[in-house]
Design a protein around this motif. Structure first.
Motif, short mmCIF file in Angstrom:
data_model
loop_
_atom_site.label_atom_id
_atom_site.label_comp_id
_atom_site.label_asym_id
_atom_site.label_seq_id
_atom_site.Cartn_x
_atom_site.Cartn_y
_atom_site.Cartn_z
N VAL A 19 -3.23 7.24 -8.21
CA VAL A 19 -2.25 6.52 -7.39
C VAL A 19 -1.02 7.41 -7.16
O VAL A 19 -0.49 7.48 -6.04
CB VAL A 19 -1.86 5.18 -8.04
CG1 VAL A 19 -0.71 4.52 -7.28
CG2 VAL A 19 -3.07 4.25 -8.11
N ILE A 20 -0.55 8.09 -8.21
CA ILE A 20 0.62 8.97 -8.06
C ILE A 20 0.30 10.10 -7.09
O ILE A 20 1.11 10.44 -6.21
CB ILE A 20 1.06 9.52 -9.42
CG1 ILE A 20 1.69 8.41 -10.26
CG2 ILE A 20 2.04 10.68 -9.26
CD1 ILE A 20 2.09 8.83 -11.66
N THR A 21 -0.89 10.69 -7.22
CA THR A 21 -1.28 11.78 -6.33
C THR A 21 -1.34 11.30 -4.88
O THR A 21 -0.86 11.99 -3.97
CB THR A 21 -2.64 12.35 -6.75
OG1 THR A 21 -2.54 12.87 -8.08
CG2 THR A 21 -3.09 13.47 -5.81
N ALA A 22 -1.91 10.12 -4.66
CA ALA A 22 -1.96 9.56 -3.30
C ALA A 22 -0.55 9.31 -2.78
O ALA A 22 -0.26 9.54 -1.60
CB ALA A 22 -2.77 8.28 -3.31
N ARG A 43 -5.93 4.91 0.03
CA ARG A 43 -5.96 6.37 -0.05
C ARG A 43 -6.63 6.85 -1.34
O ARG A 43 -7.38 7.83 -1.34
CB ARG A 43 -4.54 6.94 0.00
CG ARG A 43 -3.87 6.92 1.36
CD ARG A 43 -2.43 7.38 1.23
NE ARG A 43 -1.70 7.39 2.47
CZ ARG A 43 -1.38 8.48 3.16
NH1 ARG A 43 -1.74 9.67 2.71
NH2 ARG A 43 -0.70 8.40 4.29
N ALA A 44 -6.33 6.16 -2.45
CA ALA A 44 -6.87 6.57 -3.75
C ALA A 44 -8.28 6.06 -3.99
O ALA A 44 -8.94 6.46 -4.94
CB ALA A 44 -5.95 6.08 -4.87
N GLY A 45 -8.75 5.14 -3.13
CA GLY A 45 -10.08 4.59 -3.30
C GLY A 45 -10.19 3.65 -4.49
O GLY A 45 -11.20 3.63 -5.19
N VAL A 46 -9.14 2.86 -4.71
CA VAL A 46 -9.13 1.91 -5.83
C VAL A 46 -8.86 0.51 -5.29
O VAL A 46 -8.53 0.34 -4.11
CB VAL A 46 -8.07 2.29 -6.89
CG1 VAL A 46 -8.35 3.69 -7.45
CG2 VAL A 46 -6.65 2.24 -6.30
N SER A 47 -8.98 -0.48 -6.12
CA SER A 47 -8.72 -1.86 -5.69
C SER A 47 -7.26 -2.01 -5.29
O SER A 47 -6.38 -1.31 -5.80
CB SER A 47 -9.06 -2.84 -6.80
OG SER A 47 -8.09 -2.81 -7.82
N HIS A 48 -6.99 -2.96 -4.40
CA HIS A 48 -5.62 -3.13 -3.91
C HIS A 48 -4.67 -3.58 -5.01
O HIS A 48 -3.46 -3.42 -4.90
CB HIS A 48 -5.59 -4.11 -2.74
CG HIS A 48 -5.94 -5.52 -3.12
ND1 HIS A 48 -5.01 -6.40 -3.61
CD2 HIS A 48 -7.12 -6.19 -3.08
CE1 HIS A 48 -5.59 -7.57 -3.87
NE2 HIS A 48 -6.88 -7.47 -3.55
N ALA A 49 -5.22 -4.13 -6.10
CA ALA A 49 -4.37 -4.59 -7.20
C ALA A 49 -4.03 -3.48 -8.18
O ALA A 49 -3.13 -3.64 -9.02
CB ALA A 49 -5.05 -5.74 -7.94
#
Length: 201
Positions: A19-22, A43-49
């Motif tokens: 998340v930090i990198t994104a 952007r990070a490809g993770v859940s919105h939460a």
């Protein structure tokens, strides 16, 4: 990275880093004002939460980025050989980490009283003060605190003008670090003799 299997494959620390990198990528391209946790999740490809789980809100994420930036700045200033080198390293940090630099000095973007951020900011400030107090009084004046403000203003102002492309005319293609060394030599002396000139300590 956008599949559910990839999301489940993240470890706790990896997800936070992702998340930090994104966020850093987004800040470099669009600035911090447009940052959105939902967009970062995409952007990070993770859940919105996921971003909210790790940082609570946008300001929490930017606080983490600011703290990381001050830690990186403290580390690079700690390697300086003298005040002029500290200034050069400050400018180099800004060029190498423009997203961190944009966030670190805007307290309206983050939580400025966050304990970890305050400690990181204090470490960076200590490294700059050490470089200033190492200069003999004849080269910096009797008020070390004001000399520190002058040194910081020079390095920070030069870095900011450089990043916002306001020095392209005056620089005339010269290396930014060489230009900064010359400017620092006009302001500070390393001994009781003439001001430091461009080309060596």
């Amino acid at each position: 990275m956008t599949t559910s299997n990839n999301r489940r494959g993240y470890h706790h620390g990896d997800l936070r880093r992702a998340v930090i990198t994104a966020a850093l990528d987004a800040i470099r391209s669009d600035g911090p004002a447009s940052l959105s946790l939902r967009d970062l999740a995409r952007r990070a490809g993770v859940s919105h939460a996921a971003p909210a789980h790790h940082f609570k809100d946008r300001a929490g994420l930017l606080t983490a980025i600011a703290g990381e930036g001050f830690d990186l700045l403290a580390a690079t200033l700690g390697k300086a050989t003298d005040l002029r080198d500290a200034g050069v390293r400050y400018v180099r940090f800004a060029v190498d980490h423009p997203a961190h630099f944009q966030v670190m000095f805007q307290p309206d973007l983050h939580h400025p009283d966050d304990p970890e951020l305050r400690r990181a900011r204090g470490r960076a400030g200590d490294r700059l003060r050490e470089a200033v107090t190492a200069v003999p009084a004849g080269g910096r004046g009797e008020d070390a605190r004001l000399a520190g403000v002058a040194a910081w203003s020079l390095a920070h102002g030069f870095a900011t003008l450089l990043l916002t492309r306001n020095l392209e005319g005056p620089m005339a293609g010269r290396d930014p670090e060489d230009v900064f060394r010359a400017l620092a030599g006009l302001l500070f002396r390393t001994d009781d003799g003439p001001a430091v000139r461009d080309g060596g300590p």
